[in-house]
Design a protein around this motif. Structure first.
Motif, PDB file in Angstrom:
ATOM      1  N   ARG A 210       0.832  -1.205   0.000  1.00  0.00           N
ATOM      2  CA  ARG A 210       0.000   0.000   0.000  1.00  0.00           C
ATOM      3  C   ARG A 210       0.865   1.253   0.000  1.00  0.00           C
ATOM      4  O   ARG A 210       0.588   2.217  -0.738  1.00  0.00           O
ATOM      5  CB  ARG A 210      -0.926  -0.016   1.209  1.00  0.00           C
ATOM      6  N   LEU A 213       2.423   1.851  -3.462  1.00  0.00           N
ATOM      7  CA  LEU A 213       1.474   2.405  -4.423  1.00  0.00           C
ATOM      8  C   LEU A 213       1.184   3.864  -4.117  1.00  0.00           C
ATOM      9  O   LEU A 213       1.093   4.694  -5.033  1.00  0.00           O
ATOM     10  CB  LEU A 213       0.190   1.584  -4.413  1.00  0.00           C
ATOM     11  N   MET A 217       2.284   6.241  -7.279  1.00  0.00           N
ATOM     12  CA  MET A 217       1.179   6.271  -8.241  1.00  0.00           C
ATOM     13  C   MET A 217       0.089   7.228  -7.762  1.00  0.00           C
ATOM     14  O   MET A 217      -0.305   7.202  -6.606  1.00  0.00           O
ATOM     15  CB  MET A 217       0.612   4.848  -8.369  1.00  0.00           C
ATOM     16  N   LEU A 220      -4.660   5.266 -11.459  1.00  0.00           N
ATOM     17  CA  LEU A 220      -4.554   3.926 -12.029  1.00  0.00           C
ATOM     18  C   LEU A 220      -5.793   3.648 -12.859  1.00  0.00           C
ATOM     19  O   LEU A 220      -6.927   3.788 -12.383  1.00  0.00           O
ATOM     20  CB  LEU A 220      -4.423   2.881 -10.914  1.00  0.00           C
ATOM     21  N   ALA A 239      -4.557  -0.259  -3.996  1.00  0.00           N
ATOM     22  CA  ALA A 239      -4.481   1.073  -4.600  1.00  0.00           C
ATOM     23  C   ALA A 239      -5.580   1.984  -4.062  1.00  0.00           C
ATOM     24  O   ALA A 239      -5.346   3.170  -3.785  1.00  0.00           O
ATOM     25  CB  ALA A 239      -4.580   0.956  -6.126  1.00  0.00           C
ATOM     26  N   VAL A 244      -5.048   6.153  -4.252  1.00  0.00           N
ATOM     27  CA  VAL A 244      -4.821   6.316  -5.685  1.00  0.00           C
ATOM     28  C   VAL A 244      -6.161   6.495  -6.391  1.00  0.00           C
ATOM     29  O   VAL A 244      -7.120   5.764  -6.138  1.00  0.00           O
ATOM     30  CB  VAL A 244      -4.081   5.084  -6.261  1.00  0.00           C
ATOM     31  N   LEU A 246      -8.769   5.822  -9.023  1.00  0.00           N
ATOM     32  CA  LEU A 246      -8.952   4.554  -9.720  1.00  0.00           C
ATOM     33  C   LEU A 246     -10.009   4.672 -10.794  1.00  0.00           C
ATOM     34  O   LEU A 246     -11.108   5.187 -10.557  1.00  0.00           O
ATOM     35  CB  LEU A 246      -9.360   3.469  -8.720  1.00  0.00           C
TER      36      LEU A 246
END
Length: 529
Positions: A210, A213, A217, A220, A239, A244, A246
């Motif tokens: 985790r 990511l 990032m 994603l 993610a 992140v 998504l």
């Protein structure tokens, strides 16, 4: 500036639905995209919009898009570059396969010391971790009937690989060949996944994933999310936990990969838990006739469907391709259809050599590679991917031998194939036997056909593609399923849906001439079941 203007022009050509999906400002988004609705275009536009978001210009973390196949990632990356320019994919921003994400994650766990590879002190004394990851074990040894297998576990932080024995033998590379290679830092993408499956249940490893990511990032995009398995979904949830942004893209009706462990049934639960916003793309640009549009609607609504029938002897002239759920069903149709594979590739040397010969024919007739040509080269341990081109003259000589049309010419052609393969591989082909020469007999039957060939593909190879007119080879049970209405939760029904939605104009059923029974020389000796 010109690239920005081009992107703006492309954006202006999108429908209102597509523009909303491409530019929606939301933390988590699911784009449900049916056949022909512009999924790749919207994904590429969304990638660029997030990559060049003015509000995040100081955020140096990556925008990443991932899919499950190299072909899909190549297509999406090409579209991103065409719309947004090469700068869109400047490091660390990238379009990669999910296998790449998994390999990077395992590499980081090893570098951090949370995982220790067998014999790592000798392999990487300076902790310069460098796993040698391959698609399969086929190039490291021949397959044989063996009861040996292997499995991964953790002993503390150490990755352990142990031999196992199966109750029944199977055709595989023996674990006695594989385990020493693993201990020397060689593995396959499936091994990477197997190690991560045992590692990510350890809270310390999961927390590290985790954090990784979150650190690397910011956005994603996951293409074809309904093909994800349990491990894929776990990484997607990591993610989400990491904050992140998504974007999930896919169509539940086009989930085909249950045999690889896909769990489309888990996606609704994920969408609910993460409170993912859903935006559908409902307008398809594929349908060019009202009948094809109605067919697609009927299939999706579970209404009964009966396809018009054409005869494989004289009804193929107006078609572009023939599809089936299994390779063997296409070989049954006779010489007018040339499938792009003999069956699901099993890794035998004779099968691999015959696949290279088939590739020569499909390249000459259609300009298309045989489906498993890369797997064949790997099985024969041929590293130079230019070898098929170099052997064109030799393969042409074999096809000329086969053109004599009798059984002895099949035997002679196979003997020629043994000689040709002996010049490029150390993998030995066995002596002539119907199990090995039968594939050449199939090629011979097609070479004798004076009419126009049609390529034959399975549904898995056809997914994501389209043609004007498509013929489908149905079994009796598949015909019955269409007549009774398709159900989303049925895997075979989803395959039929994909097959029936590849055409822009016309979809018909193709039946073999005469009795509609397999011909004595018309089915591969070890075709997929």
């Amino acid at each position: 500036m010109s690239q920005r203007l081009a992107a703006a022009g492309a954006l202006a050509q999108l429908t209102a639905e597509q523009r909303l999906a491409a530019g929606a400002v939301t933390e988590h988004l699911f784009i449900e995209a049916g056949p022909g609705t512009g999924k790749t275009t919207v994904s590429a536009q969304r990638f660029g919009a997030q990559r060049f978001d003015p509000a995040r210009r100081l955020d140096d973390r990556a925008v990443v898009a991932m899919s499950f196949t190299r072909a899909a990632t190549h297509n999406l990356a090409h579209r991103v570059q065409r719309l947004w320019g090469a700068a869109a994919l400047a490091w660390p921003h990238r379009v990669v396969t999910l296998d790449t994400i998994m390999s990077d994650l395992l590499h980081d766990l090893l570098c951090s010391g949370l995982l220790v590879w067998p014999n790592s002190a000798a392999l990487w004394p300076d902790n310069d971790v460098s796993l040698d990851i391959h698609d399969s074990w086929a190039s490291f040894g021949g397959r044989s009937w063996t009861r040996t297998d292997y499995a991964f576990s953790l002993g503390g932080r150490e990755v352990q690989v142990r031999p196992m024995y199966l109750p029944q033998p199977r055709s595989a590379v023996p674990s006695t060949t594989i385990i020493p290679l693993i201990r020397n830092g060689v593995c396959t993408h499936q091994d990477v996944r197997d190690v991560l499956e045992v590692a990510l249940v350890v809270p310390e490893c999961a927390d590290h994933a985790r954090r990784l990511l979150a650190r690397t990032m910011r956005s994603l995009i996951v293409d074809e999310v309904f093909d994800a398995n349990v491990l894929d979904l776990a990484v997607i949830e990591f993610a989400i936990d990491a904050g992140v942004d998504l974007t999930l893209v896919g169509d539940p009706w086009q989930a085909l990969y249950l045999f690889r462990g896909a769990r489309p049934d888990l996606i609704p639960e994920l969408l609910y838990r993460a409170q993912v916003r859903r935006l559908p793309l409902t307008r398809s640009f594929r349908w060019r006739t009202e009948s094809q549009r109605e067919l697609a609607d009927d299939l999706r609504q579970g209404r009964a469907v009966t396809l018009a029938i054409v005869d494989s002897r004289d009804g193929l002239r107006n078609l572009d391709v023939v599809l089936a759920l299994r390779w063997k069903n296409m070989w049954e149709l006779g010489p007018g259809v040339l499938p792009l594979a003999f069956g699901s590739f099993k890794g035998g040397y004779e099968e691999a050599a015959a696949t290279l010969l088939l590739n020569h024919v499909t390249r000459a007739v259609f300009g298309l590679d045989a489906t498993y040509v890369n797997e064949a080269l790997t099985a024969l341990d041929i590293r130079d991917r230019d070898v098929p081109r170099q052997l064109e003259s030799a393969f042409q000589g074999i096809t000329e031998t086969l053109s004599a049309g009798d059984r002895e010419s099949v035997r002679q052609g196979y003997l020629q194939l043994i000689q040709v393969m002996g010049t490029v591989t150390r993998r030995p082909l066995r002596a002539p036997h119907p199990a090995h020469t039968g594939r050449l007999a199939l090629v011979q039957l097609r070479l004798a056909c004076a009419d126009r060939f049609l390529p034959g593909l399975t549904v898995h190879q056809a997914k994501g593609r389209e043609w004007d007119a498509v013929g489908i080879r149905l079994t009796e049970s598949e015909r019955t399923a269409l007549a009774g209405g398709l159900a989303l939760e049925n895997d075979s029904h989803r395959k039929l849906y994909v097959a029936c939605t590849r055409a822009r104009c016309t979809t018909v059923e193709v039946r073999s001439y005469a009795t509609d029974e397999p011909e004595s020389r018309g089915v591969p000796p070890d075709a997929d079941p």
